[in-house]
Design a protein around this motif. Structure first.
Motif: not given
Length: 370
Positions: A217-239
């Motif tokens: 499931r997570i491998n089949g949603n690689l794009g979503i996982v990568m987007a979520a990981y990138t957004v999470s980093i941006a949110w944490l770093l931005g905060s």
């Protein structure tokens, strides 16, 4: 059969835990980026260890027929090493730290053991023991999630986790008039309540139950996982950037605010687990990096238990010889701490093979050739 992805995830988490603790050396550099990398972005590691624990327990759930047998095994594997290393750290700080004011009374020792105060990293084992104590409840919870749907169960748990974590970190309650015992139970709730990590623990349990489906499931949603990981980093770093530049937060305040229990930290943890599972699942198994991660995973328990001692020695050495921390020196100290902890764990593991009793006391298990 062991899962190499989970084994290597344990290694990645161990590297993160060491980074968190080495971050104490980075305060003196006053370098925002170094401190945030070590102290904030490594905080995925603590909850991810509970993901691994949930996975391990539910992967082997068929052998846990009787609760009494389960508790006996868990107390041996975790409880005995926790008590042993707690006492060792109490003795160490009593004799080598002049600022330690430990009174060797039964109430104070019991208090330190209950809250994991013997050394700053041992609270994890306290929470883990509480997870074990209430294991039948987690089995019922997972069964209900399977019955009513994983998506709905995940969403409800996510809502609970966000609300519970927010309240426990921002309770707004005056405890000045409470008795000392009740006050300690409330003030140090983060040291023993397993509910702070219930979501990631349950996700680990579901990952074990669904096995291949989880990875597919997570491998089949690689794009979503990568987007979520990138957004999470941006949110944490931005905060962190906003708080540091606009709210005059100090570096320690950043770590104490945007930790793993904050909304930013929780989102980052979940995204990190998915990201690392994909990354580690695609890693070549004959490479040097894979072998290194397997080695760290093999000795991860002793590394976890012993690295604060080595860090205290490194910090004391720097203080005694007037070594001023710089970015390069902190990075070197982290690498030295990691390598030194691994070497010490391997050496101690080899020594303990000569005494089954000592091996059980310090690691909770004995090797077959002991």
């Amino acid at each position: 059969m062991r899962n190499p992805v989970i084994d290597n995830l344990r290694s990645v988490c161990m590297l993160g835990v060491i980074a968190i603790h080495a971050g104490s050396l980075a305060v003196a550099t006053d370098n925002f980026w170094l401190y945030v990398f070590l102290e904030v972005f490594s905080r995925y590691s603590v909850p991810s260890f509970f993901f691994i624990s949930g996975y391990g327990l539910f992967y082997n759930i068929k052998k846990y027929v009787k609760y009494a047998d389960f508790i006996k095994e868990r107390l041996c594997r975790v409880g005995i090493p926790y008590l042993s290393w707690s006492l060792l750290y109490l003795l160490y700080f009593y004799y080598f730290s002049p600022k330690d004011s430990l009174k060797w009374s039964v109430p104070e020792i019991c208090s330190k053991l209950f809250f994991g105060w013997s050394c700053y990293h041992l609270y994890f084992m306290v929470i883990l023991l509480w997870f074990y104590a209430f294991f039948p409840l987690w089995r019922i919870l997972v069964q209900q999630i399977e019955k009513h749907g994983v998506r709905a169960g995940f969403f409800l748990l996510l809502c609970f986790q966000l609300c519970f974590n927010y309240w426990t970190t921002h309770p707004g309650i005056d405890v000045s008039g409470w008795s000392e015992i009740i006050k300690n139970f409330f003030i140090y709730r983060l040291n023993y309540l397993p509910l702070h990590y219930l979501l990631v623990f349950t996700v680990g349990a579901l990952a074990a139950i669904y096995g291949r489906q989880f990875m597919d499931r997570i491998n089949g949603n690689l794009g979503i996982v990568m987007a979520a990981y990138t957004v999470s980093i941006a949110w944490l770093l931005g905060s962190c950037l906003y708080a540091y530049n606009n709210l005059n937060y100090t570096l320690p305040m950043l770590a104490n605010t945007y930790h793993q229990l904050s909304p930013q930290g929780l989102f980052y943890t979940l995204a990190s687990i998915a990201f690392f599972c994909i990354l580690l699942g695609r890693m070549p198994r004959k490479g040097i990096l894979f072998s290194a991660l397997q080695l760290i995973s093999k000795y991860s328990l002793i590394i976890y238990l012993i690295h604060p001692l080595l860090l205290d020695i490194i910090a004391g050495f720097c203080i005694n010889y007037g070594i001023v921390m710089t970015v390069k020196k902190v990075i070197f100290a982290y690498l030295l701490l990691t390598a030194g902890s691994l070497a010490a764990a391997m050496l101690l593991s080899r020594i303990l093979r000569y005494s089954s009793m000592a091996e059980i006391i310090l690691t909770g298990k004995k090797t077959q050739n002991s």
